[in-house]
Every structure is written in C-alpha cells, then in structure tokens.
Design a protein around this motif. Sequence first.
Motif, mmCIF file in Angstrom:
data_model
loop_
_atom_site.group_PDB
_atom_site.id
_atom_site.type_symbol
_atom_site.label_atom_id
_atom_site.label_comp_id
_atom_site.label_asym_id
_atom_site.label_seq_id
_atom_site.Cartn_x
_atom_site.Cartn_y
_atom_site.Cartn_z
ATOM 1 N N ALA A 213 0.826 -0.877 -0.019
ATOM 2 C CA ALA A 213 -0.371 -0.093 0.336
ATOM 3 C C ALA A 213 0.936 1.366 -0.018
ATOM 4 C CB ALA A 213 -1.480 -0.275 1.461
ATOM 5 N N ALA A 214 1.857 1.229 0.856
ATOM 6 C CA ALA A 214 2.693 1.981 0.492
ATOM 7 C C ALA A 214 4.027 2.845 -0.477
ATOM 8 C CB ALA A 214 3.617 1.921 2.328
ATOM 9 N N GLU B 164 -5.739 11.347 3.310
ATOM 10 C CA GLU B 164 -4.502 10.151 4.588
ATOM 11 C C GLU B 164 -5.972 9.729 5.279
ATOM 12 O OE1 GLU B 164 -2.370 8.552 4.229
ATOM 13 O OE2 GLU B 164 -1.326 9.382 2.637
ATOM 14 N N ILE B 165 -6.406 10.662 6.811
ATOM 15 C CA ILE B 165 -8.073 10.577 6.954
ATOM 16 C C ILE B 165 -9.067 9.939 6.386
ATOM 17 C CG2 ILE B 165 -9.511 10.834 8.752
ATOM 18 C CD1 ILE B 165 -7.285 13.977 9.089
ATOM 19 N N TYR B 166 -9.650 9.441 5.392
ATOM 20 C CA TYR B 166 -9.923 8.925 4.858
ATOM 21 C C TYR B 166 -9.785 7.361 5.102
ATOM 22 C CZ TYR B 166 -13.472 6.978 1.170
ATOM 23 O OH TYR B 166 -14.586 6.239 0.808
ATOM 24 N N GLU B 167 -8.540 6.978 4.105
ATOM 25 C CA GLU B 167 -8.159 5.814 4.322
ATOM 26 C C GLU B 167 -7.868 5.270 5.693
ATOM 27 O OE1 GLU B 167 -4.650 3.454 1.912
ATOM 28 O OE2 GLU B 167 -4.394 5.239 2.641
ATOM 29 N N ALA C 20 -8.577 2.229 14.339
ATOM 30 C CA ALA C 20 -9.413 2.233 13.286
ATOM 31 C C ALA C 20 -8.666 1.690 12.327
ATOM 32 C CB ALA C 20 -8.997 3.926 12.544
ATOM 33 N N PRO C 21 -9.596 1.268 11.409
ATOM 34 C CA PRO C 21 -9.366 -0.360 10.404
ATOM 35 C C PRO C 21 -7.888 0.799 9.801
ATOM 36 C CG PRO C 21 -11.860 1.443 9.866
ATOM 37 C CD PRO C 21 -10.640 2.311 10.897
ATOM 38 N N GLY C 22 -7.696 1.417 9.168
ATOM 39 C CA GLY C 22 -6.508 1.838 8.408
ATOM 40 C C GLY C 22 -5.202 1.269 9.366
ATOM 41 N N LEU C 23 -5.038 1.260 10.835
ATOM 42 C CA LEU C 23 -4.075 0.466 11.842
ATOM 43 C C LEU C 23 -4.021 -0.496 12.425
ATOM 44 C CD1 LEU C 23 -3.571 3.951 14.085
ATOM 45 C CD2 LEU C 23 -2.845 3.399 12.038
ATOM 46 N N GLN C 24 -5.248 -1.331 11.643
ATOM 47 C CA GLN C 24 -5.235 -2.470 11.988
ATOM 48 C C GLN C 24 -4.343 -3.411 11.296
ATOM 49 O OE1 GLN C 24 -9.727 -3.629 12.208
ATOM 50 N NE2 GLN C 24 -10.053 -2.482 13.633
ATOM 51 N N PRO C 25 -3.905 -4.989 11.154
ATOM 52 C CA PRO C 25 -3.100 -4.922 10.853
ATOM 53 C C PRO C 25 -3.820 -5.680 9.924
ATOM 54 C CG PRO C 25 -3.156 -6.760 13.015
ATOM 55 C CD PRO C 25 -4.564 -5.257 12.521
ATOM 56 N N GLY C 26 -3.230 -5.525 7.756
ATOM 57 C CA GLY C 26 -3.922 -5.103 7.228
ATOM 58 C C GLY C 26 -5.441 -3.785 5.587
ATOM 59 N N ASP D 74 -6.133 0.877 -1.252
ATOM 60 C CA ASP D 74 -7.778 1.349 -2.087
ATOM 61 C C ASP D 74 -8.805 1.840 -1.531
ATOM 62 O OD1 ASP D 74 -9.605 0.977 -3.596
ATOM 63 O OD2 ASP D 74 -10.575 -0.923 -3.190
ATOM 64 N N LEU D 75 -8.657 3.329 -2.205
ATOM 65 C CA LEU D 75 -9.674 3.853 -1.849
ATOM 66 C C LEU D 75 -11.160 4.103 -1.528
ATOM 67 C CD1 LEU D 75 -7.155 7.440 -1.759
ATOM 68 C CD2 LEU D 75 -7.544 5.953 0.304
#
Length: 197
Positions: free
Chosen positions: A46-47, A119-122, A137-143, A148-149
């Motif tokens: 993703a990065a 970034e906040i949206y993702e 937050a979902p973005g900070l969970q594994p995977g 994909d926005l």
Amino acid sequence: MAKERVPCFGATPLTLGGEPLFIGENYWDKITQDWGSAETGTFIRAAEIKHGRSAMLATVGFAFHKLGITFNNISPHEYLSITKGIKFADLAAMTPLDAMKSLPAESLTQMFCAIAAIEIYELTHRDGEIKTGERVAPGLQPGGLTGDLGWNPLNIKVDDRRRLVELQNGRAAMFAICAWVAHDAVPGSVPLNLPWP
C-alpha cells in the motif's frame, strides 16, 4: 515453525530461466516472514502504491511546467494570489522547484490539508464506509491499509494486470521525479558523467 511464504506480486518484465524476476524478492521474504507477516506485506505494498501515485502526479505536473502548460496559459485569472502579488506568469518563468519555493504559506497549507483529508479517509474507512465504535481505526489494524480508496468513477475492472501496470508505472515515476528534481536542484547532476563516450 516457518511461516508460509507470501507471494510477491509486482514482478519486473525481466525473466530469469523463464520465470518472472522480482528485484528485492529476498527482502520481501524477510519483511513478510522473518520481520513481519502477510499483513506487513499488505502495508508495504500500500505504501508503494501510494508513493507511486504521488510520484505519477508529480511527474505529470513537473512535465506540464517544463512544457509550458501552466495556468498563465490556460486560466482566465492572472494572479495565483492577489494579496501576495504572485502571478501565474511569474511562476511559469521559474523552474518547477523555484516555483514551489515561491508559493505562499497558504498554498502549501491547502496542499497539506488535501493530503491529510485523503490520509484520514483511508485510516477511518473500510469498504467505502466510515467505521465507528472500533477501538483501533481500520487503517491501523493488521492489513488495514491497502491503497484502495474505493474511488473508481469509470468502474474499471481492476485485475492483476492493471495492478501490475500501476505498480510498474509508479516505480518508473518515482525514478523520473527524483532525477528531474536532482537535475533542477544540482546543475550537472543528471545525466551522470560516465567514463565512456
């Protein structure tokens, strides 16, 4: 017990013995097996996608500036900032790096806020919906970060070929924008002075 090998997506067009060659595959295995997991690989990918997309935008903007496709030629407005006295024509006469340095703080703040909003949206959305009530937050969970926005206004079918093309174009753009910025910042740095004619 050894972890299961995570497939390395994004092979280069080169082949070695009929097999696609992925430069850096040894490090991919270390990142996803020794140092992390499959979710670590998802985050790294993703990065790479995010940096590739940013580099593609930067490359197009840099090229437009160099080709003279600038706002002073296509905008009905003369000024970028009337209060600061900055005209589009003044920026077009500079190199892209000098033009960026000449922008007022408000312009840079607008760019920062636009990037921060993405970034906040993702970080806070999954499957196109904001997730509330979750401890992490979902973005900070594994995977959680996938690149994909959920923005696909043309409803293009995204298959493995398109993903590979985006990765490879992003990689090329990262090299291109680095070379162009180096060329403008350090005169004579690109192309390299090679010992042969």
